[in-house]
Enzyme design. Structure first.
Site, short mmCIF file in Angstrom:
data_model
loop_
_atom_site.label_atom_id
_atom_site.label_comp_id
_atom_site.label_asym_id
_atom_site.label_seq_id
_atom_site.Cartn_x
_atom_site.Cartn_y
_atom_site.Cartn_z
N GLU A 332 0.42 -0.94 -0.24
CA GLU A 332 -0.22 -0.02 0.61
C GLU A 332 1.02 1.40 -0.17
O GLU A 332 0.54 2.07 0.94
CB GLU A 332 -1.31 -0.08 0.67
CG GLU A 332 -1.83 -0.88 1.52
CD GLU A 332 -2.86 -1.37 2.72
OE1 GLU A 332 -2.89 -0.15 3.15
OE2 GLU A 332 -3.26 -1.89 2.56
N GLU A 447 -6.60 -10.29 -0.57
CA GLU A 447 -7.66 -10.35 -0.22
C GLU A 447 -8.82 -10.53 -0.67
O GLU A 447 -9.98 -9.49 0.08
CB GLU A 447 -7.17 -8.91 0.37
CG GLU A 447 -5.86 -9.61 0.73
CD GLU A 447 -5.41 -8.00 2.25
OE1 GLU A 447 -6.00 -7.16 1.96
OE2 GLU A 447 -3.84 -8.15 2.10
O1 9MR Z 1 -8.25 -7.77 8.66
C1 9MR Z 1 -7.51 -7.14 9.56
C2 9MR Z 1 -7.63 -6.61 10.26
O2 9MR Z 1 -8.16 -7.28 11.04
C3 9MR Z 1 -7.27 -5.50 10.96
O3 9MR Z 1 -7.39 -4.51 12.08
C4 9MR Z 1 -6.61 -4.32 10.28
C5 9MR Z 1 -5.85 -3.06 10.35
O4 9MR Z 1 -5.31 -2.66 9.35
O5 9MR Z 1 -6.11 -5.06 9.05
C6 9MR Z 1 -7.12 -5.85 8.10
O6 9MR Z 1 -6.36 -5.97 7.15
C7 9MR Z 1 -5.78 -5.38 5.88
C8 9MR Z 1 -4.83 -5.86 5.82
O7 9MR Z 1 -3.60 -6.09 6.24
C9 9MR Z 1 -4.47 -5.00 3.87
N1 9MR Z 1 -5.26 -4.65 3.43
C10 9MR Z 1 -6.37 -4.71 3.79
C11 9MR Z 1 -6.49 -5.56 4.91
C12 9MR Z 1 -8.40 -4.64 5.79
O8 9MR Z 1 -8.01 -3.73 6.46
#
Ligand code: 9MR
Length: 634
Positions: A332, A447
């Protein structure tokens, strides 16, 4: 609620312990949760800011237990989410073994939100415990009819001393459907196309049904949060190393998931090494101090290298038979308009320390350079991002990846694909795949979830969106795009990070949705196959300097700790941050090392653990010194 009110209410809750519904559960009850803490915290996490880890200096059955420390109030402890395990109106049998570090009453408490939206706390049961002997908590308990957001946690009745928990089981009527297990594994449906995966946190993996579903359907798993820098970095350890460039790391948070994958031959997508988010501020600050000044680019570069080296090394050493087939090296970096994420100190405002410190996007190439240098051969290195179908963003990523590709540093691009029924359409999505495919890189959908906040779960629009997007992925694969994995972000709608939009293939009770049927139906049965079984990786993937410290006895078939392993304070056969914690606690007189454990770390042979010895072990873990240097007490 203030601490005082909380304490008052807890006293009331304690009085209710054992007086609550003592209803029998039936003999046919299913084991819904089983935590033996042999390979991690089994989904149990900090409650109220405590440290929750496992130790092997004490245990009930097996060779380790859960250790709760860093408490400043008696209500603080270790918690487990009741999501998909405990349902309102049902009765469950709770069993656990507990031990205080002095003398105390240890209580299992239920927390939930009632029908009026108020937080409620009820004592389920408690046991009096003294140091040195395990006490049993055993109770039936009916969850109130109006309970939502259910959580259970261990606490003490009064003191704030450390305590231990082991062998927790919850039995009751399974609230879930097992229908998904009767379907052909999705990894077989797609065997001729790509790997099929999901993301999971330990809390999502902690039910027997979710483990069965993952084993049945998926051959790729992404730890949802546990390999992110904030889960891996250790501030106290980094400060203790003291050279300002070597961060201390630990796989404590990820161990449970990685062990599960290693044991069940499920490949892992490593996620993520370098990211603006979920990375602690102190990692960017002088002395690894929260209030330090932001470091220079030169220092940050050394930290980035040491961090990537340590994480890749530690995963190989601790999990020699685990197939980490790829890593999201960087995540990102670009904004929707194609510009680089802005530099700044506030990730919650979308700002990146990385951009701020480097002044440009050069940290991306650095991260890939180090990952290539330290990753075991064959590990695929990915750049991962979201909204990549937006043309400006897509093109910025394309250009950056083309440059890395020319230098031989990148193997693939991850398209996160957090989509909604309204956007994007399949055609835009397809254009992105086709553009990235021109680079000759692998493409993975990393994802995928598709929300429908308006029409709800399994709406006609949602089913159609799944059909359109996954069909595009399948068709692009058929047309030659090198798509190597399709990964869903989560297991069920109940535990998804976007649960309000019901974005996945399984309902909260694990039953299959129409979205599941649609995804399955995109491949005609005549094309279904058999997903390849992963062969254990060769030990040659472990970096050479480490081979002397990873004796053959560490393979799956012989998990016993080899006696006399240098640095292994807890004698569990691995040398990691838990050993450092054990030594530090032993130095403070809070823990007693076994004779063998002491022999393993008593480098100056004075018959007792010292902080210098703890530091040597830490330096060894992060790759700063060799095993021999650790032994000589450097
Ligand atoms: O699924 C993840 C969630 O539990 C966390 O709170 C969040 C915090 O940023 O991150 C989520 O995972 C992310 C992933 O690492 C990167 N792409 C976006 C995902 C969803 O936010």
């Amino acid at each position: 609620m203030t601490f005082k009110k909380f304490a008052e209410f807890l006293t009331a809750a304690m009085m209710m312990v054992n007086a609550s519904a003592i209803l029998p559960v039936s003999a046919e009850d299913t084991v819904l949760h089983n935590a033996d803490f042999e390979s991690g915290t089994d989904g149990w996490a900090s409650f109220g800011g405590t440290s929750v880890t496992t130790v092997s200096s004490e245990h009930h059955e097996g060779s380790s237990c859960l250790y709760v420390s860093g408490r400043t109030d008696s209500w603080q402890g270790a918690s487990l989410s009741g999501e998909s395990i405990l349902l309102a109106g049902k009765t469950y049998q709770f069993n656990a073994w507990v031990q205080a570090s002095g003398a105390d009453t240890i209580q299992l408490t239920l927390k939930y939100t009632d029908g009026s939206g108020n937080a409620q706390y009820k004592g389920i049961s408690s046991a009096d415990s003294v140091k040195g002997s395990w006490a049993e908590i055993n109770a039936s308990y009916a969850i109130p009819d109006d309970a939502k957001d259910i959580l259970i946690y261990f606490q003490t009745s009064s003191g704030t001393a450390d305590f231990m928990v082991d062998d927790v089981t919850i039995k009751g009527e399974a609230s879930w459907s097992t229908g998904a297990l009767d379907r052909t594994p999705l990894k077989d449906v797609y065997a001729n196309y790509f790997k099929l995966g999901c993301a999971a946190t330990p809390a999502e993996l902690n039910t027997t049904i979710s483990q069965d579903i993952v084993k049945h359907h998926f051959n790729s798993l992404t730890p949802g949060n546990e390999l992110k820098p904030d889960a891996v970095l250790n501030q106290a350890g980094s400060q203790a190393i003291g050279d300002n460039v070597t961060p201390a790391i630990s796989l404590d948070a990820a161990r449970y998931t990685l062990k599960f994958c290693e044991e069940n031959h499920i490949s892992v997508r490593g996620h993520v090494l370098c990211w603006y988010s979920q990375t602690p501020d102190w990692f960017f600050k002088e002395g690894f101090k929260s209030d330090g000044a932001v470091v220079s680019k030169d220092i940050m570069n050394q930290r980035l290298e040491n961090y990537i080296k340590a994480v890749l090394n530690q995963v190989s050493v601790e999990f020699p038979n685990l197939d980490v087939y790829c890593w999201d090296v960087v995540n990102e970096c670009y904004l929707d308009d194609g510009s680089l994420r802005k530099g700044g100190t506030d990730p919650s405002n979308q700002e990146s320390y990385w951009t701020m410190i480097y002044g440009d996007n050069s940290y991306i190439e650095k991260a890939f350079t180090y990952a290539r240098q330290y990753a075991p051969e064959g590990t695929k290195l990915f750049y991962n991002d979201f909204n990549e179908y937006i043309p400006a963003k897509r093109d910025a990523i394309y250009n950056m990846a083309a440059d890395l590709k020319a230098k031989g540093l990148i193997d693939g691009i991850g398209m996160q694909s957090h989509l909604d029924v309204g956007y994007p359409d399949a055609n835009l999505y397809k254009q992105c795949i086709e553009k990235f495919n021109q680079l000759g890189l692998e493409i993975q959908v990393t994802e995928l979830d598709i929300t429908d906040y308006k029409n709800g779960s399994d709406s006609a629009q949602q089913v159609q969106a799944y059909r359109d997007i996954v069909n595009t992925i399948v068709e692009e694969k058929k047309n030659g795009a090198n798509i190597t994995a399709l990964v869903f972000w989560g297991i069920t709608d109940g535990t998804s990070w976007r649960k309000d939009g019901y974005p996945l293939l399984l309902n909260a009770d694990y039953s299959t949705k129409k979205t599941y049927d649609a995804v399955e139906a995109l491949v005609p049965e005549s094309e279904w196959g058999k997903a390849e079984e992963i062969q254990p990786t060769e030990t040659e993937t472990v970096p050479e300097t480490e081979t002397e410290t990873v004796p053959e006895t560490e393979t799956e078939s012989q998990p016993e700790a080899p006696a006399g392993r240098t640095g292994d304070a807890d004698c569990n056969g691995t040398v990691n941050i838990v050993d450092v914690i054990s030594i530090n606690r032993a130095v403070l007189g809070k823990e007693l090392l076994s004779d063998q454990g002491l022999a393993n770390i008593d480098f100056n042979q004075n018959g007792k653990p010292d902080s210098e010895e703890s530091l040597s072990v830490m330096k060894y873990i992060v790759g700063l010194i060799s095993a021999d240097e650790m032994k000589s007490g450097k």
